[in-house]
Design a protein around this motif. Structure first.
Motif, PDB file in Angstrom:
ATOM      1  N   ASP A  62       0.849  -1.189   0.000  1.00 31.28           N
ATOM      2  CA  ASP A  62       0.000   0.000   0.000  1.00 31.28           C
ATOM      3  C   ASP A  62       0.889   1.246   0.000  1.00 31.28           C
ATOM      4  OD1 ASP A  62      -2.376  -1.497   0.159  1.00 31.28           O
ATOM      5  OD2 ASP A  62      -2.147  -1.698   2.327  1.00 31.28           O
ATOM      6  N   GLY A  63       0.681   2.098  -0.973  1.00 35.85           N
ATOM      7  CA  GLY A  63       1.482   3.309  -1.073  1.00 35.85           C
ATOM      8  C   GLY A  63       1.240   3.988  -2.406  1.00 35.85           C
ATOM      9  N   THR A  64       1.978   5.049  -2.676  1.00 37.59           N
ATOM     10  CA  THR A  64       1.831   5.786  -3.929  1.00 37.59           C
ATOM     11  C   THR A  64       2.780   5.283  -4.992  1.00 37.59           C
ATOM     12  OG1 THR A  64       1.197   7.753  -2.669  1.00 37.59           O
ATOM     13  CG2 THR A  64       1.884   8.090  -4.955  1.00 37.59           C
ATOM     14  N   THR A  65       4.019   4.983  -4.624  1.00 41.73           N
ATOM     15  CA  THR A  65       5.035   4.563  -5.587  1.00 41.73           C
ATOM     16  C   THR A  65       5.777   3.353  -5.051  1.00 41.73           C
ATOM     17  OG1 THR A  65       5.341   6.857  -6.314  1.00 41.73           O
ATOM     18  CG2 THR A  65       7.069   5.276  -6.887  1.00 41.73           C
ATOM     19  N   GLY A  79      -6.226  -1.635 -10.738  1.00 40.69           N
ATOM     20  CA  GLY A  79      -6.909  -1.867  -9.471  1.00 40.69           C
ATOM     21  C   GLY A  79      -7.261  -3.319  -9.254  1.00 40.69           C
ATOM     22  N   ASP A  80      -7.711  -3.625  -8.034  1.00 38.13           N
ATOM     23  CA  ASP A  80      -8.071  -4.998  -7.695  1.00 38.13           C
ATOM     24  C   ASP A  80      -9.572  -5.194  -7.565  1.00 38.13           C
ATOM     25  OD1 ASP A  80      -8.442  -3.528  -5.450  1.00 38.13           O
ATOM     26  OD2 ASP A  80      -7.145  -4.713  -4.147  1.00 38.13           O
ATOM     27  N   THR A  81     -10.363  -4.168  -7.971  1.00 39.63           N
ATOM     28  CA  THR A  81     -11.820  -4.287  -7.979  1.00 39.63           C
ATOM     29  C   THR A  81     -12.349  -3.771  -9.320  1.00 39.63           C
ATOM     30  OG1 THR A  81     -12.091  -2.087  -6.980  1.00 39.63           O
ATOM     31  CG2 THR A  81     -12.001  -3.980  -5.483  1.00 39.63           C
ATOM     32  N   ALA A  82     -13.536  -4.218  -9.675  1.00 35.72           N
ATOM     33  CA  ALA A  82     -14.133  -3.790 -10.950  1.00 35.72           C
ATOM     34  C   ALA A  82     -14.457  -2.299 -10.897  1.00 35.72           C
ATOM     35  CB  ALA A  82     -15.390  -4.597 -11.236  1.00 35.72           C
ATOM     36  N   PRO A  83     -14.071  -1.524 -11.922  1.00 35.31           N
ATOM     37  CA  PRO A  83     -14.371  -0.083 -11.914  1.00 35.31           C
ATOM     38  C   PRO A  83     -15.867   0.170 -12.039  1.00 35.31           C
ATOM     39  CG  PRO A  83     -13.457  -0.747 -14.029  1.00 35.31           C
ATOM     40  CD  PRO A  83     -13.330  -1.931 -13.150  1.00 35.31           C
ATOM     41  N   SER A  84     -16.323   1.220 -11.387  1.00 37.10           N
ATOM     42  CA  SER A  84     -17.744   1.578 -11.445  1.00 37.10           C
ATOM     43  C   SER A  84     -17.980   2.852 -12.259  1.00 37.10           C
ATOM     44  CB  SER A  84     -18.285   1.771 -10.019  1.00 37.10           C
ATOM     45  OG  SER A  84     -17.557   2.789  -9.341  1.00 37.10           O
ATOM     46  N   SER A  85     -16.882   3.507 -12.673  1.00 39.81           N
ATOM     47  CA  SER A  85     -17.007   4.715 -13.488  1.00 39.81           C
ATOM     48  C   SER A  85     -15.724   4.908 -14.275  1.00 39.81           C
ATOM     49  CB  SER A  85     -17.293   5.945 -12.609  1.00 39.81           C
ATOM     50  OG  SER A  85     -16.226   6.161 -11.710  1.00 39.81           O
TER      51      SER A  85
END
Length: 222
Positions: free
Chosen positions: A170-173, A192-198
């Motif tokens: 977990d972090g930015t870079t 990402g590790d989840t389906a995008p919603s938008s």
């Protein structure tokens, strides 16, 4: 001799409801009770009598010319191996535990003082004043971290670091300074590790650096 009894059971026998024997010193050296043996004399002393904060109860070994135990009159601190205890139990010297012990308070090690584990002090934990260290001194052993009965991380003696189970960063870079990176999984998921919603209006792909007359940046993706 019997005091308070007509049938003394020892050379000196004092008996009563609340028998008290007082040995009082009037000089600066204080009262002494000496127990003489064949090889040494043990003395029980009220040392430095007359000083408001100087009186020390001590048990002394004449063969070693040293105090075995001292109690500070000013604070009731007990010293073993030192004559000026400043803690409840103040020990100068080595301590050996031959059975399990329980600590219901903090255990503090001063800078550069190590907590050593193993017959050859193979594992050492300490703080050097600036940095904290967990040091595995074993020439062929690993340093292993286990959680819930399962090994999670292993630092091998050869320098390899192994992570068992899932790894989440977990972090930015995240920077990997390796010459070669090998991934067994044939599919890499970006975004990402989840389906995008938008729609976040961001590209997906891999950016890479190369040189062609000058430093350039390439991109493969969508």
């Amino acid at each position: 001799v019997g005091i308070g009894t007509a049938a003394p059971a020892s050379i000196l026998h004092v008996e009563g409801a609340t028998p008290t024997v007082t040995v009082k010193g009037t000089g600066s050296s204080g009262p002494v009770v000496q127990l003489s043996g064949t090889y040494t004399n043990w003395t029980i002393e009220n040392q430095y009598a007359g000083g408001a904060n100087n009186d020390m109860f001590r048990i002394r070994n004449s063969a070693l010319s040293a105090d075995a135990l001292v109690i500070n009159r000013g604070n009731n601190k007990v010293g073993i191996g030192n004559t000026n205890p400043i803690y409840t139990l103040d020990i100068t010297g080595n301590i050996r535990f031959s059975s399990s012990s329980v600590a219901n308070g903090d255990l503090t090690f001063n800078d550069n003082k190590k907590a050593n584990f193993g017959n050859a002090t193979d594992l050492r934990i300490y703080h050097d004043g600036s940095n904290s260290h967990i040091y595995n001194a074993s020439s062929g052993g690993d340093l292993r971290l286990t959680s819930g009965g399962n090994e999670s991380i292993r630092l091998e003696s050869g320098g390899l670091v192994r992570v068992f189970g899932n790894l989440q960063v977990d972090g930015t870079t995240t920077t990997v300074n390796s010459t070669t990176v090998t991934v067994d999984d044939p599919v890499l998921t970006l975004g990402g590790d989840t389906a995008p919603s938008s729609d976040d209006n961001k590209d997906r792909g891999i950016e890479f650096r190369y040189y062609d007359g000058s430093a350039k940046v390439g991109f493969m993706g969508w």
